[in-house]
Write a protein that holds these residues in place. Structure first.
Motif, PDB file in Angstrom:
ATOM      1  N   GLY A 115       0.808  -1.211   0.000  1.00 51.10           N
ATOM      2  CA  GLY A 115       0.000   0.000   0.000  1.00 51.10           C
ATOM      3  C   GLY A 115       0.841   1.260   0.000  1.00 51.10           C
ATOM      4  O   GLY A 115       0.359   2.333  -0.372  1.00 51.10           O
ATOM      5  N   GLY A 116       2.118   1.152   0.415  1.00 53.16           N
ATOM      6  CA  GLY A 116       3.013   2.306   0.400  1.00 53.16           C
ATOM      7  C   GLY A 116       3.259   2.824  -1.008  1.00 53.16           C
ATOM      8  O   GLY A 116       2.855   3.941  -1.358  1.00 53.16           O
ATOM      9  N   PRO A 117       3.919   2.035  -1.855  1.00 52.62           N
ATOM     10  CA  PRO A 117       4.149   2.529  -3.215  1.00 52.62           C
ATOM     11  C   PRO A 117       2.869   2.795  -3.997  1.00 52.62           C
ATOM     12  O   PRO A 117       2.831   3.675  -4.848  1.00 52.62           O
ATOM     13  N   PHE A 139       7.679   0.577   2.087  1.00 55.20           N
ATOM     14  CA  PHE A 139       8.871   1.173   1.474  1.00 55.20           C
ATOM     15  C   PHE A 139       8.429   2.093   0.350  1.00 55.20           C
ATOM     16  O   PHE A 139       7.355   1.940  -0.216  1.00 55.20           O
ATOM     17  N   PHE A 140       9.278   3.083   0.031  1.00 55.74           N
ATOM     18  CA  PHE A 140       8.972   3.980  -1.082  1.00 55.74           C
ATOM     19  C   PHE A 140      10.243   4.654  -1.561  1.00 55.74           C
ATOM     20  O   PHE A 140      10.260   5.836  -1.875  1.00 55.74           O
ATOM     21  N   THR A 141      11.313   3.867  -1.626  1.00 58.54           N
ATOM     22  CA  THR A 141      12.568   4.386  -2.141  1.00 58.54           C
ATOM     23  C   THR A 141      13.389   3.229  -2.704  1.00 58.54           C
ATOM     24  O   THR A 141      13.130   2.062  -2.394  1.00 58.54           O
ATOM     25  N   GLY A 232       9.189   8.403  -5.040  1.00 56.47           N
ATOM     26  CA  GLY A 232       9.617   8.674  -3.671  1.00 56.47           C
ATOM     27  C   GLY A 232      10.382   9.974  -3.535  1.00 56.47           C
ATOM     28  O   GLY A 232      10.276  10.669  -2.518  1.00 56.47           O
ATOM     29  N   ALA A 233      11.173  10.312  -4.545  1.00 55.69           N
ATOM     30  CA  ALA A 233      11.911  11.578  -4.509  1.00 55.69           C
ATOM     31  C   ALA A 233      10.949  12.764  -4.492  1.00 55.69           C
ATOM     32  O   ALA A 233      11.173  13.762  -3.789  1.00 55.69           O
ATOM     33  N   MET A 263      16.105   4.412   5.447  1.00 54.36           N
ATOM     34  CA  MET A 263      15.388   4.954   4.298  1.00 54.36           C
ATOM     35  C   MET A 263      14.351   5.994   4.720  1.00 54.36           C
ATOM     36  O   MET A 263      14.434   7.154   4.317  1.00 54.36           O
ATOM     37  N   TRP A 264      13.374   5.597   5.559  1.00 51.63           N
ATOM     38  CA  TRP A 264      12.336   6.545   5.946  1.00 51.63           C
ATOM     39  C   TRP A 264      12.884   7.736   6.716  1.00 51.63           C
ATOM     40  O   TRP A 264      12.549   8.890   6.431  1.00 51.63           O
ATOM     41  N   LEU A 265      13.737   7.482   7.684  1.00 49.34           N
ATOM     42  CA  LEU A 265      14.245   8.593   8.500  1.00 49.34           C
ATOM     43  C   LEU A 265      15.326   9.391   7.772  1.00 49.34           C
ATOM     44  O   LEU A 265      15.611  10.523   8.148  1.00 49.34           O
TER      45      LEU A 265
END
Length: 308
Positions: A115-117, A139-141, A232-233, A263-265
């Motif tokens: 559901g993230g991407p 995740f999204f990167t 994500g960018a 990644m997230w932080l």
């Protein structure tokens, strides 16, 4: 399947709604006051909107509007047999089309797993329509290095073996959702298990379930890695100063703590983080008593108009 009681004894008492896409009909629910703040909840694999049943009731009771879709291939949505329909970019495009059709504004997005991407693509492309992000394990990167995939994921990705395990034995639901994906599998009732089994009663109905593990990135390159890197960018830039809350289950066997910290932080150093010690991958089942109050508090903290 036509005889299924889709309320599951009152656990899912919501009116079904339908959205036509070029690939098939999507099911969604839209509960609460239409002038309330939209709270959009996006599921992953192999779940459906039922995963958020407690969340829906809680946010509506707070005066918000709850919107929860079933991705194509899941829940009550159509289930095409072609795996190509289930690419992440196509899932994201259908999600974007539905939310655009509903004219969503000033929303809070809740995302988990795939559901993230899928859901965050809408926020990345339409940051003016999203007021805050409530991020669960996802995740999204782009992965920074080669990803060592577990043996079972490699088995899912194998052309014939994966079909036998996922489509034939329904192992992603019975083995992962009902067992390895939870810190406490006993939290799922017989009704809950029936609700998660109902959408995929046949081999052919499970194409969407199998398509997800076959898209798990194994490193920095590839279609999904490139997609999340690009979108994500945009998200990181657009939400650098917007409210972001992260709730992370520490016993998740799918997303390591490095995904959160590395990644997230990295992209959202201002995010407020809660680490839930005794929760597995499906944190909405394992720790809803913790997650829902955090969500309600986050919604209350967001300033600005609800509707425009």
């Amino acid at each position: 399947m036509n005889k299924t009681d889709w309320t599951f004894g009152g656990e899912w008492p919501f009116e079904p709604k339908w959205f036509d896409t070029p690939d098939g009909k999507m099911h969604y629910i839209d509960e609460g006051p239409k002038d309330g703040r939209p709270i959009i909840m996006v599921h992953g694999n192999p779940t459906w909107g039922y995963l958020y049943r407690r969340f829906i009731k809680a946010v509506v009771a707070q005066g918000n509007r709850a919107i929860v879709m079933d991705h194509l291939g899941f829940g009550r949505s159509n289930k095409p047999t072609s795996e190509g329909i289930y690419s992440i970019s196509k899932h994201a495009g259908r999600c974007e089309a539905l939310l655009a059709a509903l004219d969503i504004r000033n929303a809070v997005m809740i995302v988990q797993d795939w559901g993230g991407p899928i859901g965050l693509t809408f926020a990345a492309r339409h940051p003016d329509r999203v007021a805050g992000l409530f991020v669960l394990n996802t995740f999204f990167t782009r992965p920074l290095k080669k990803v060592p995939l577990p043996r079972i994921i490699r088995a899912f990705q194998a052309p014939l073996l994966g079909d036998l395990i996922v489509k034939g034995a329904h192992a992603f639901v019975r083995g992962f959702l009902f067992n390895a994906g939870l810190s406490d599998p006993s939290r799922l009732t017989a009704t809950d298990k029936a609700a998660y089994l109902a959408p995929h009663p046949t081999w052919s109905s499970r194409a969407g379930v199998l398509a997800f593990p076959r898209q798990i990135p194994s490193g920095p390159t590839g279609p999904v890695s490139d997609f999340v890197a690009h979108e994500g960018a945009k998200l990181a830039k657009a939400f650098a100063d917007k409210p972001v809350k992260i709730v992370w289950p520490m016993k998740d066997v799918a997303f390591a703590i490095e995904t959160l910290e590395g990644m997230w932080l990295r992209d959202f150093p201002h995010a407020d983080v809660t680490r839930v010690e005794d929760a597995g991958h499906y944190v909405q089942e394992d720790a809803h008593e913790i997650v829902i109050p955090l969500l309600l508090a986050f919604i209350q903290q967001i300033s600005g108009p609800v509707a425009s």
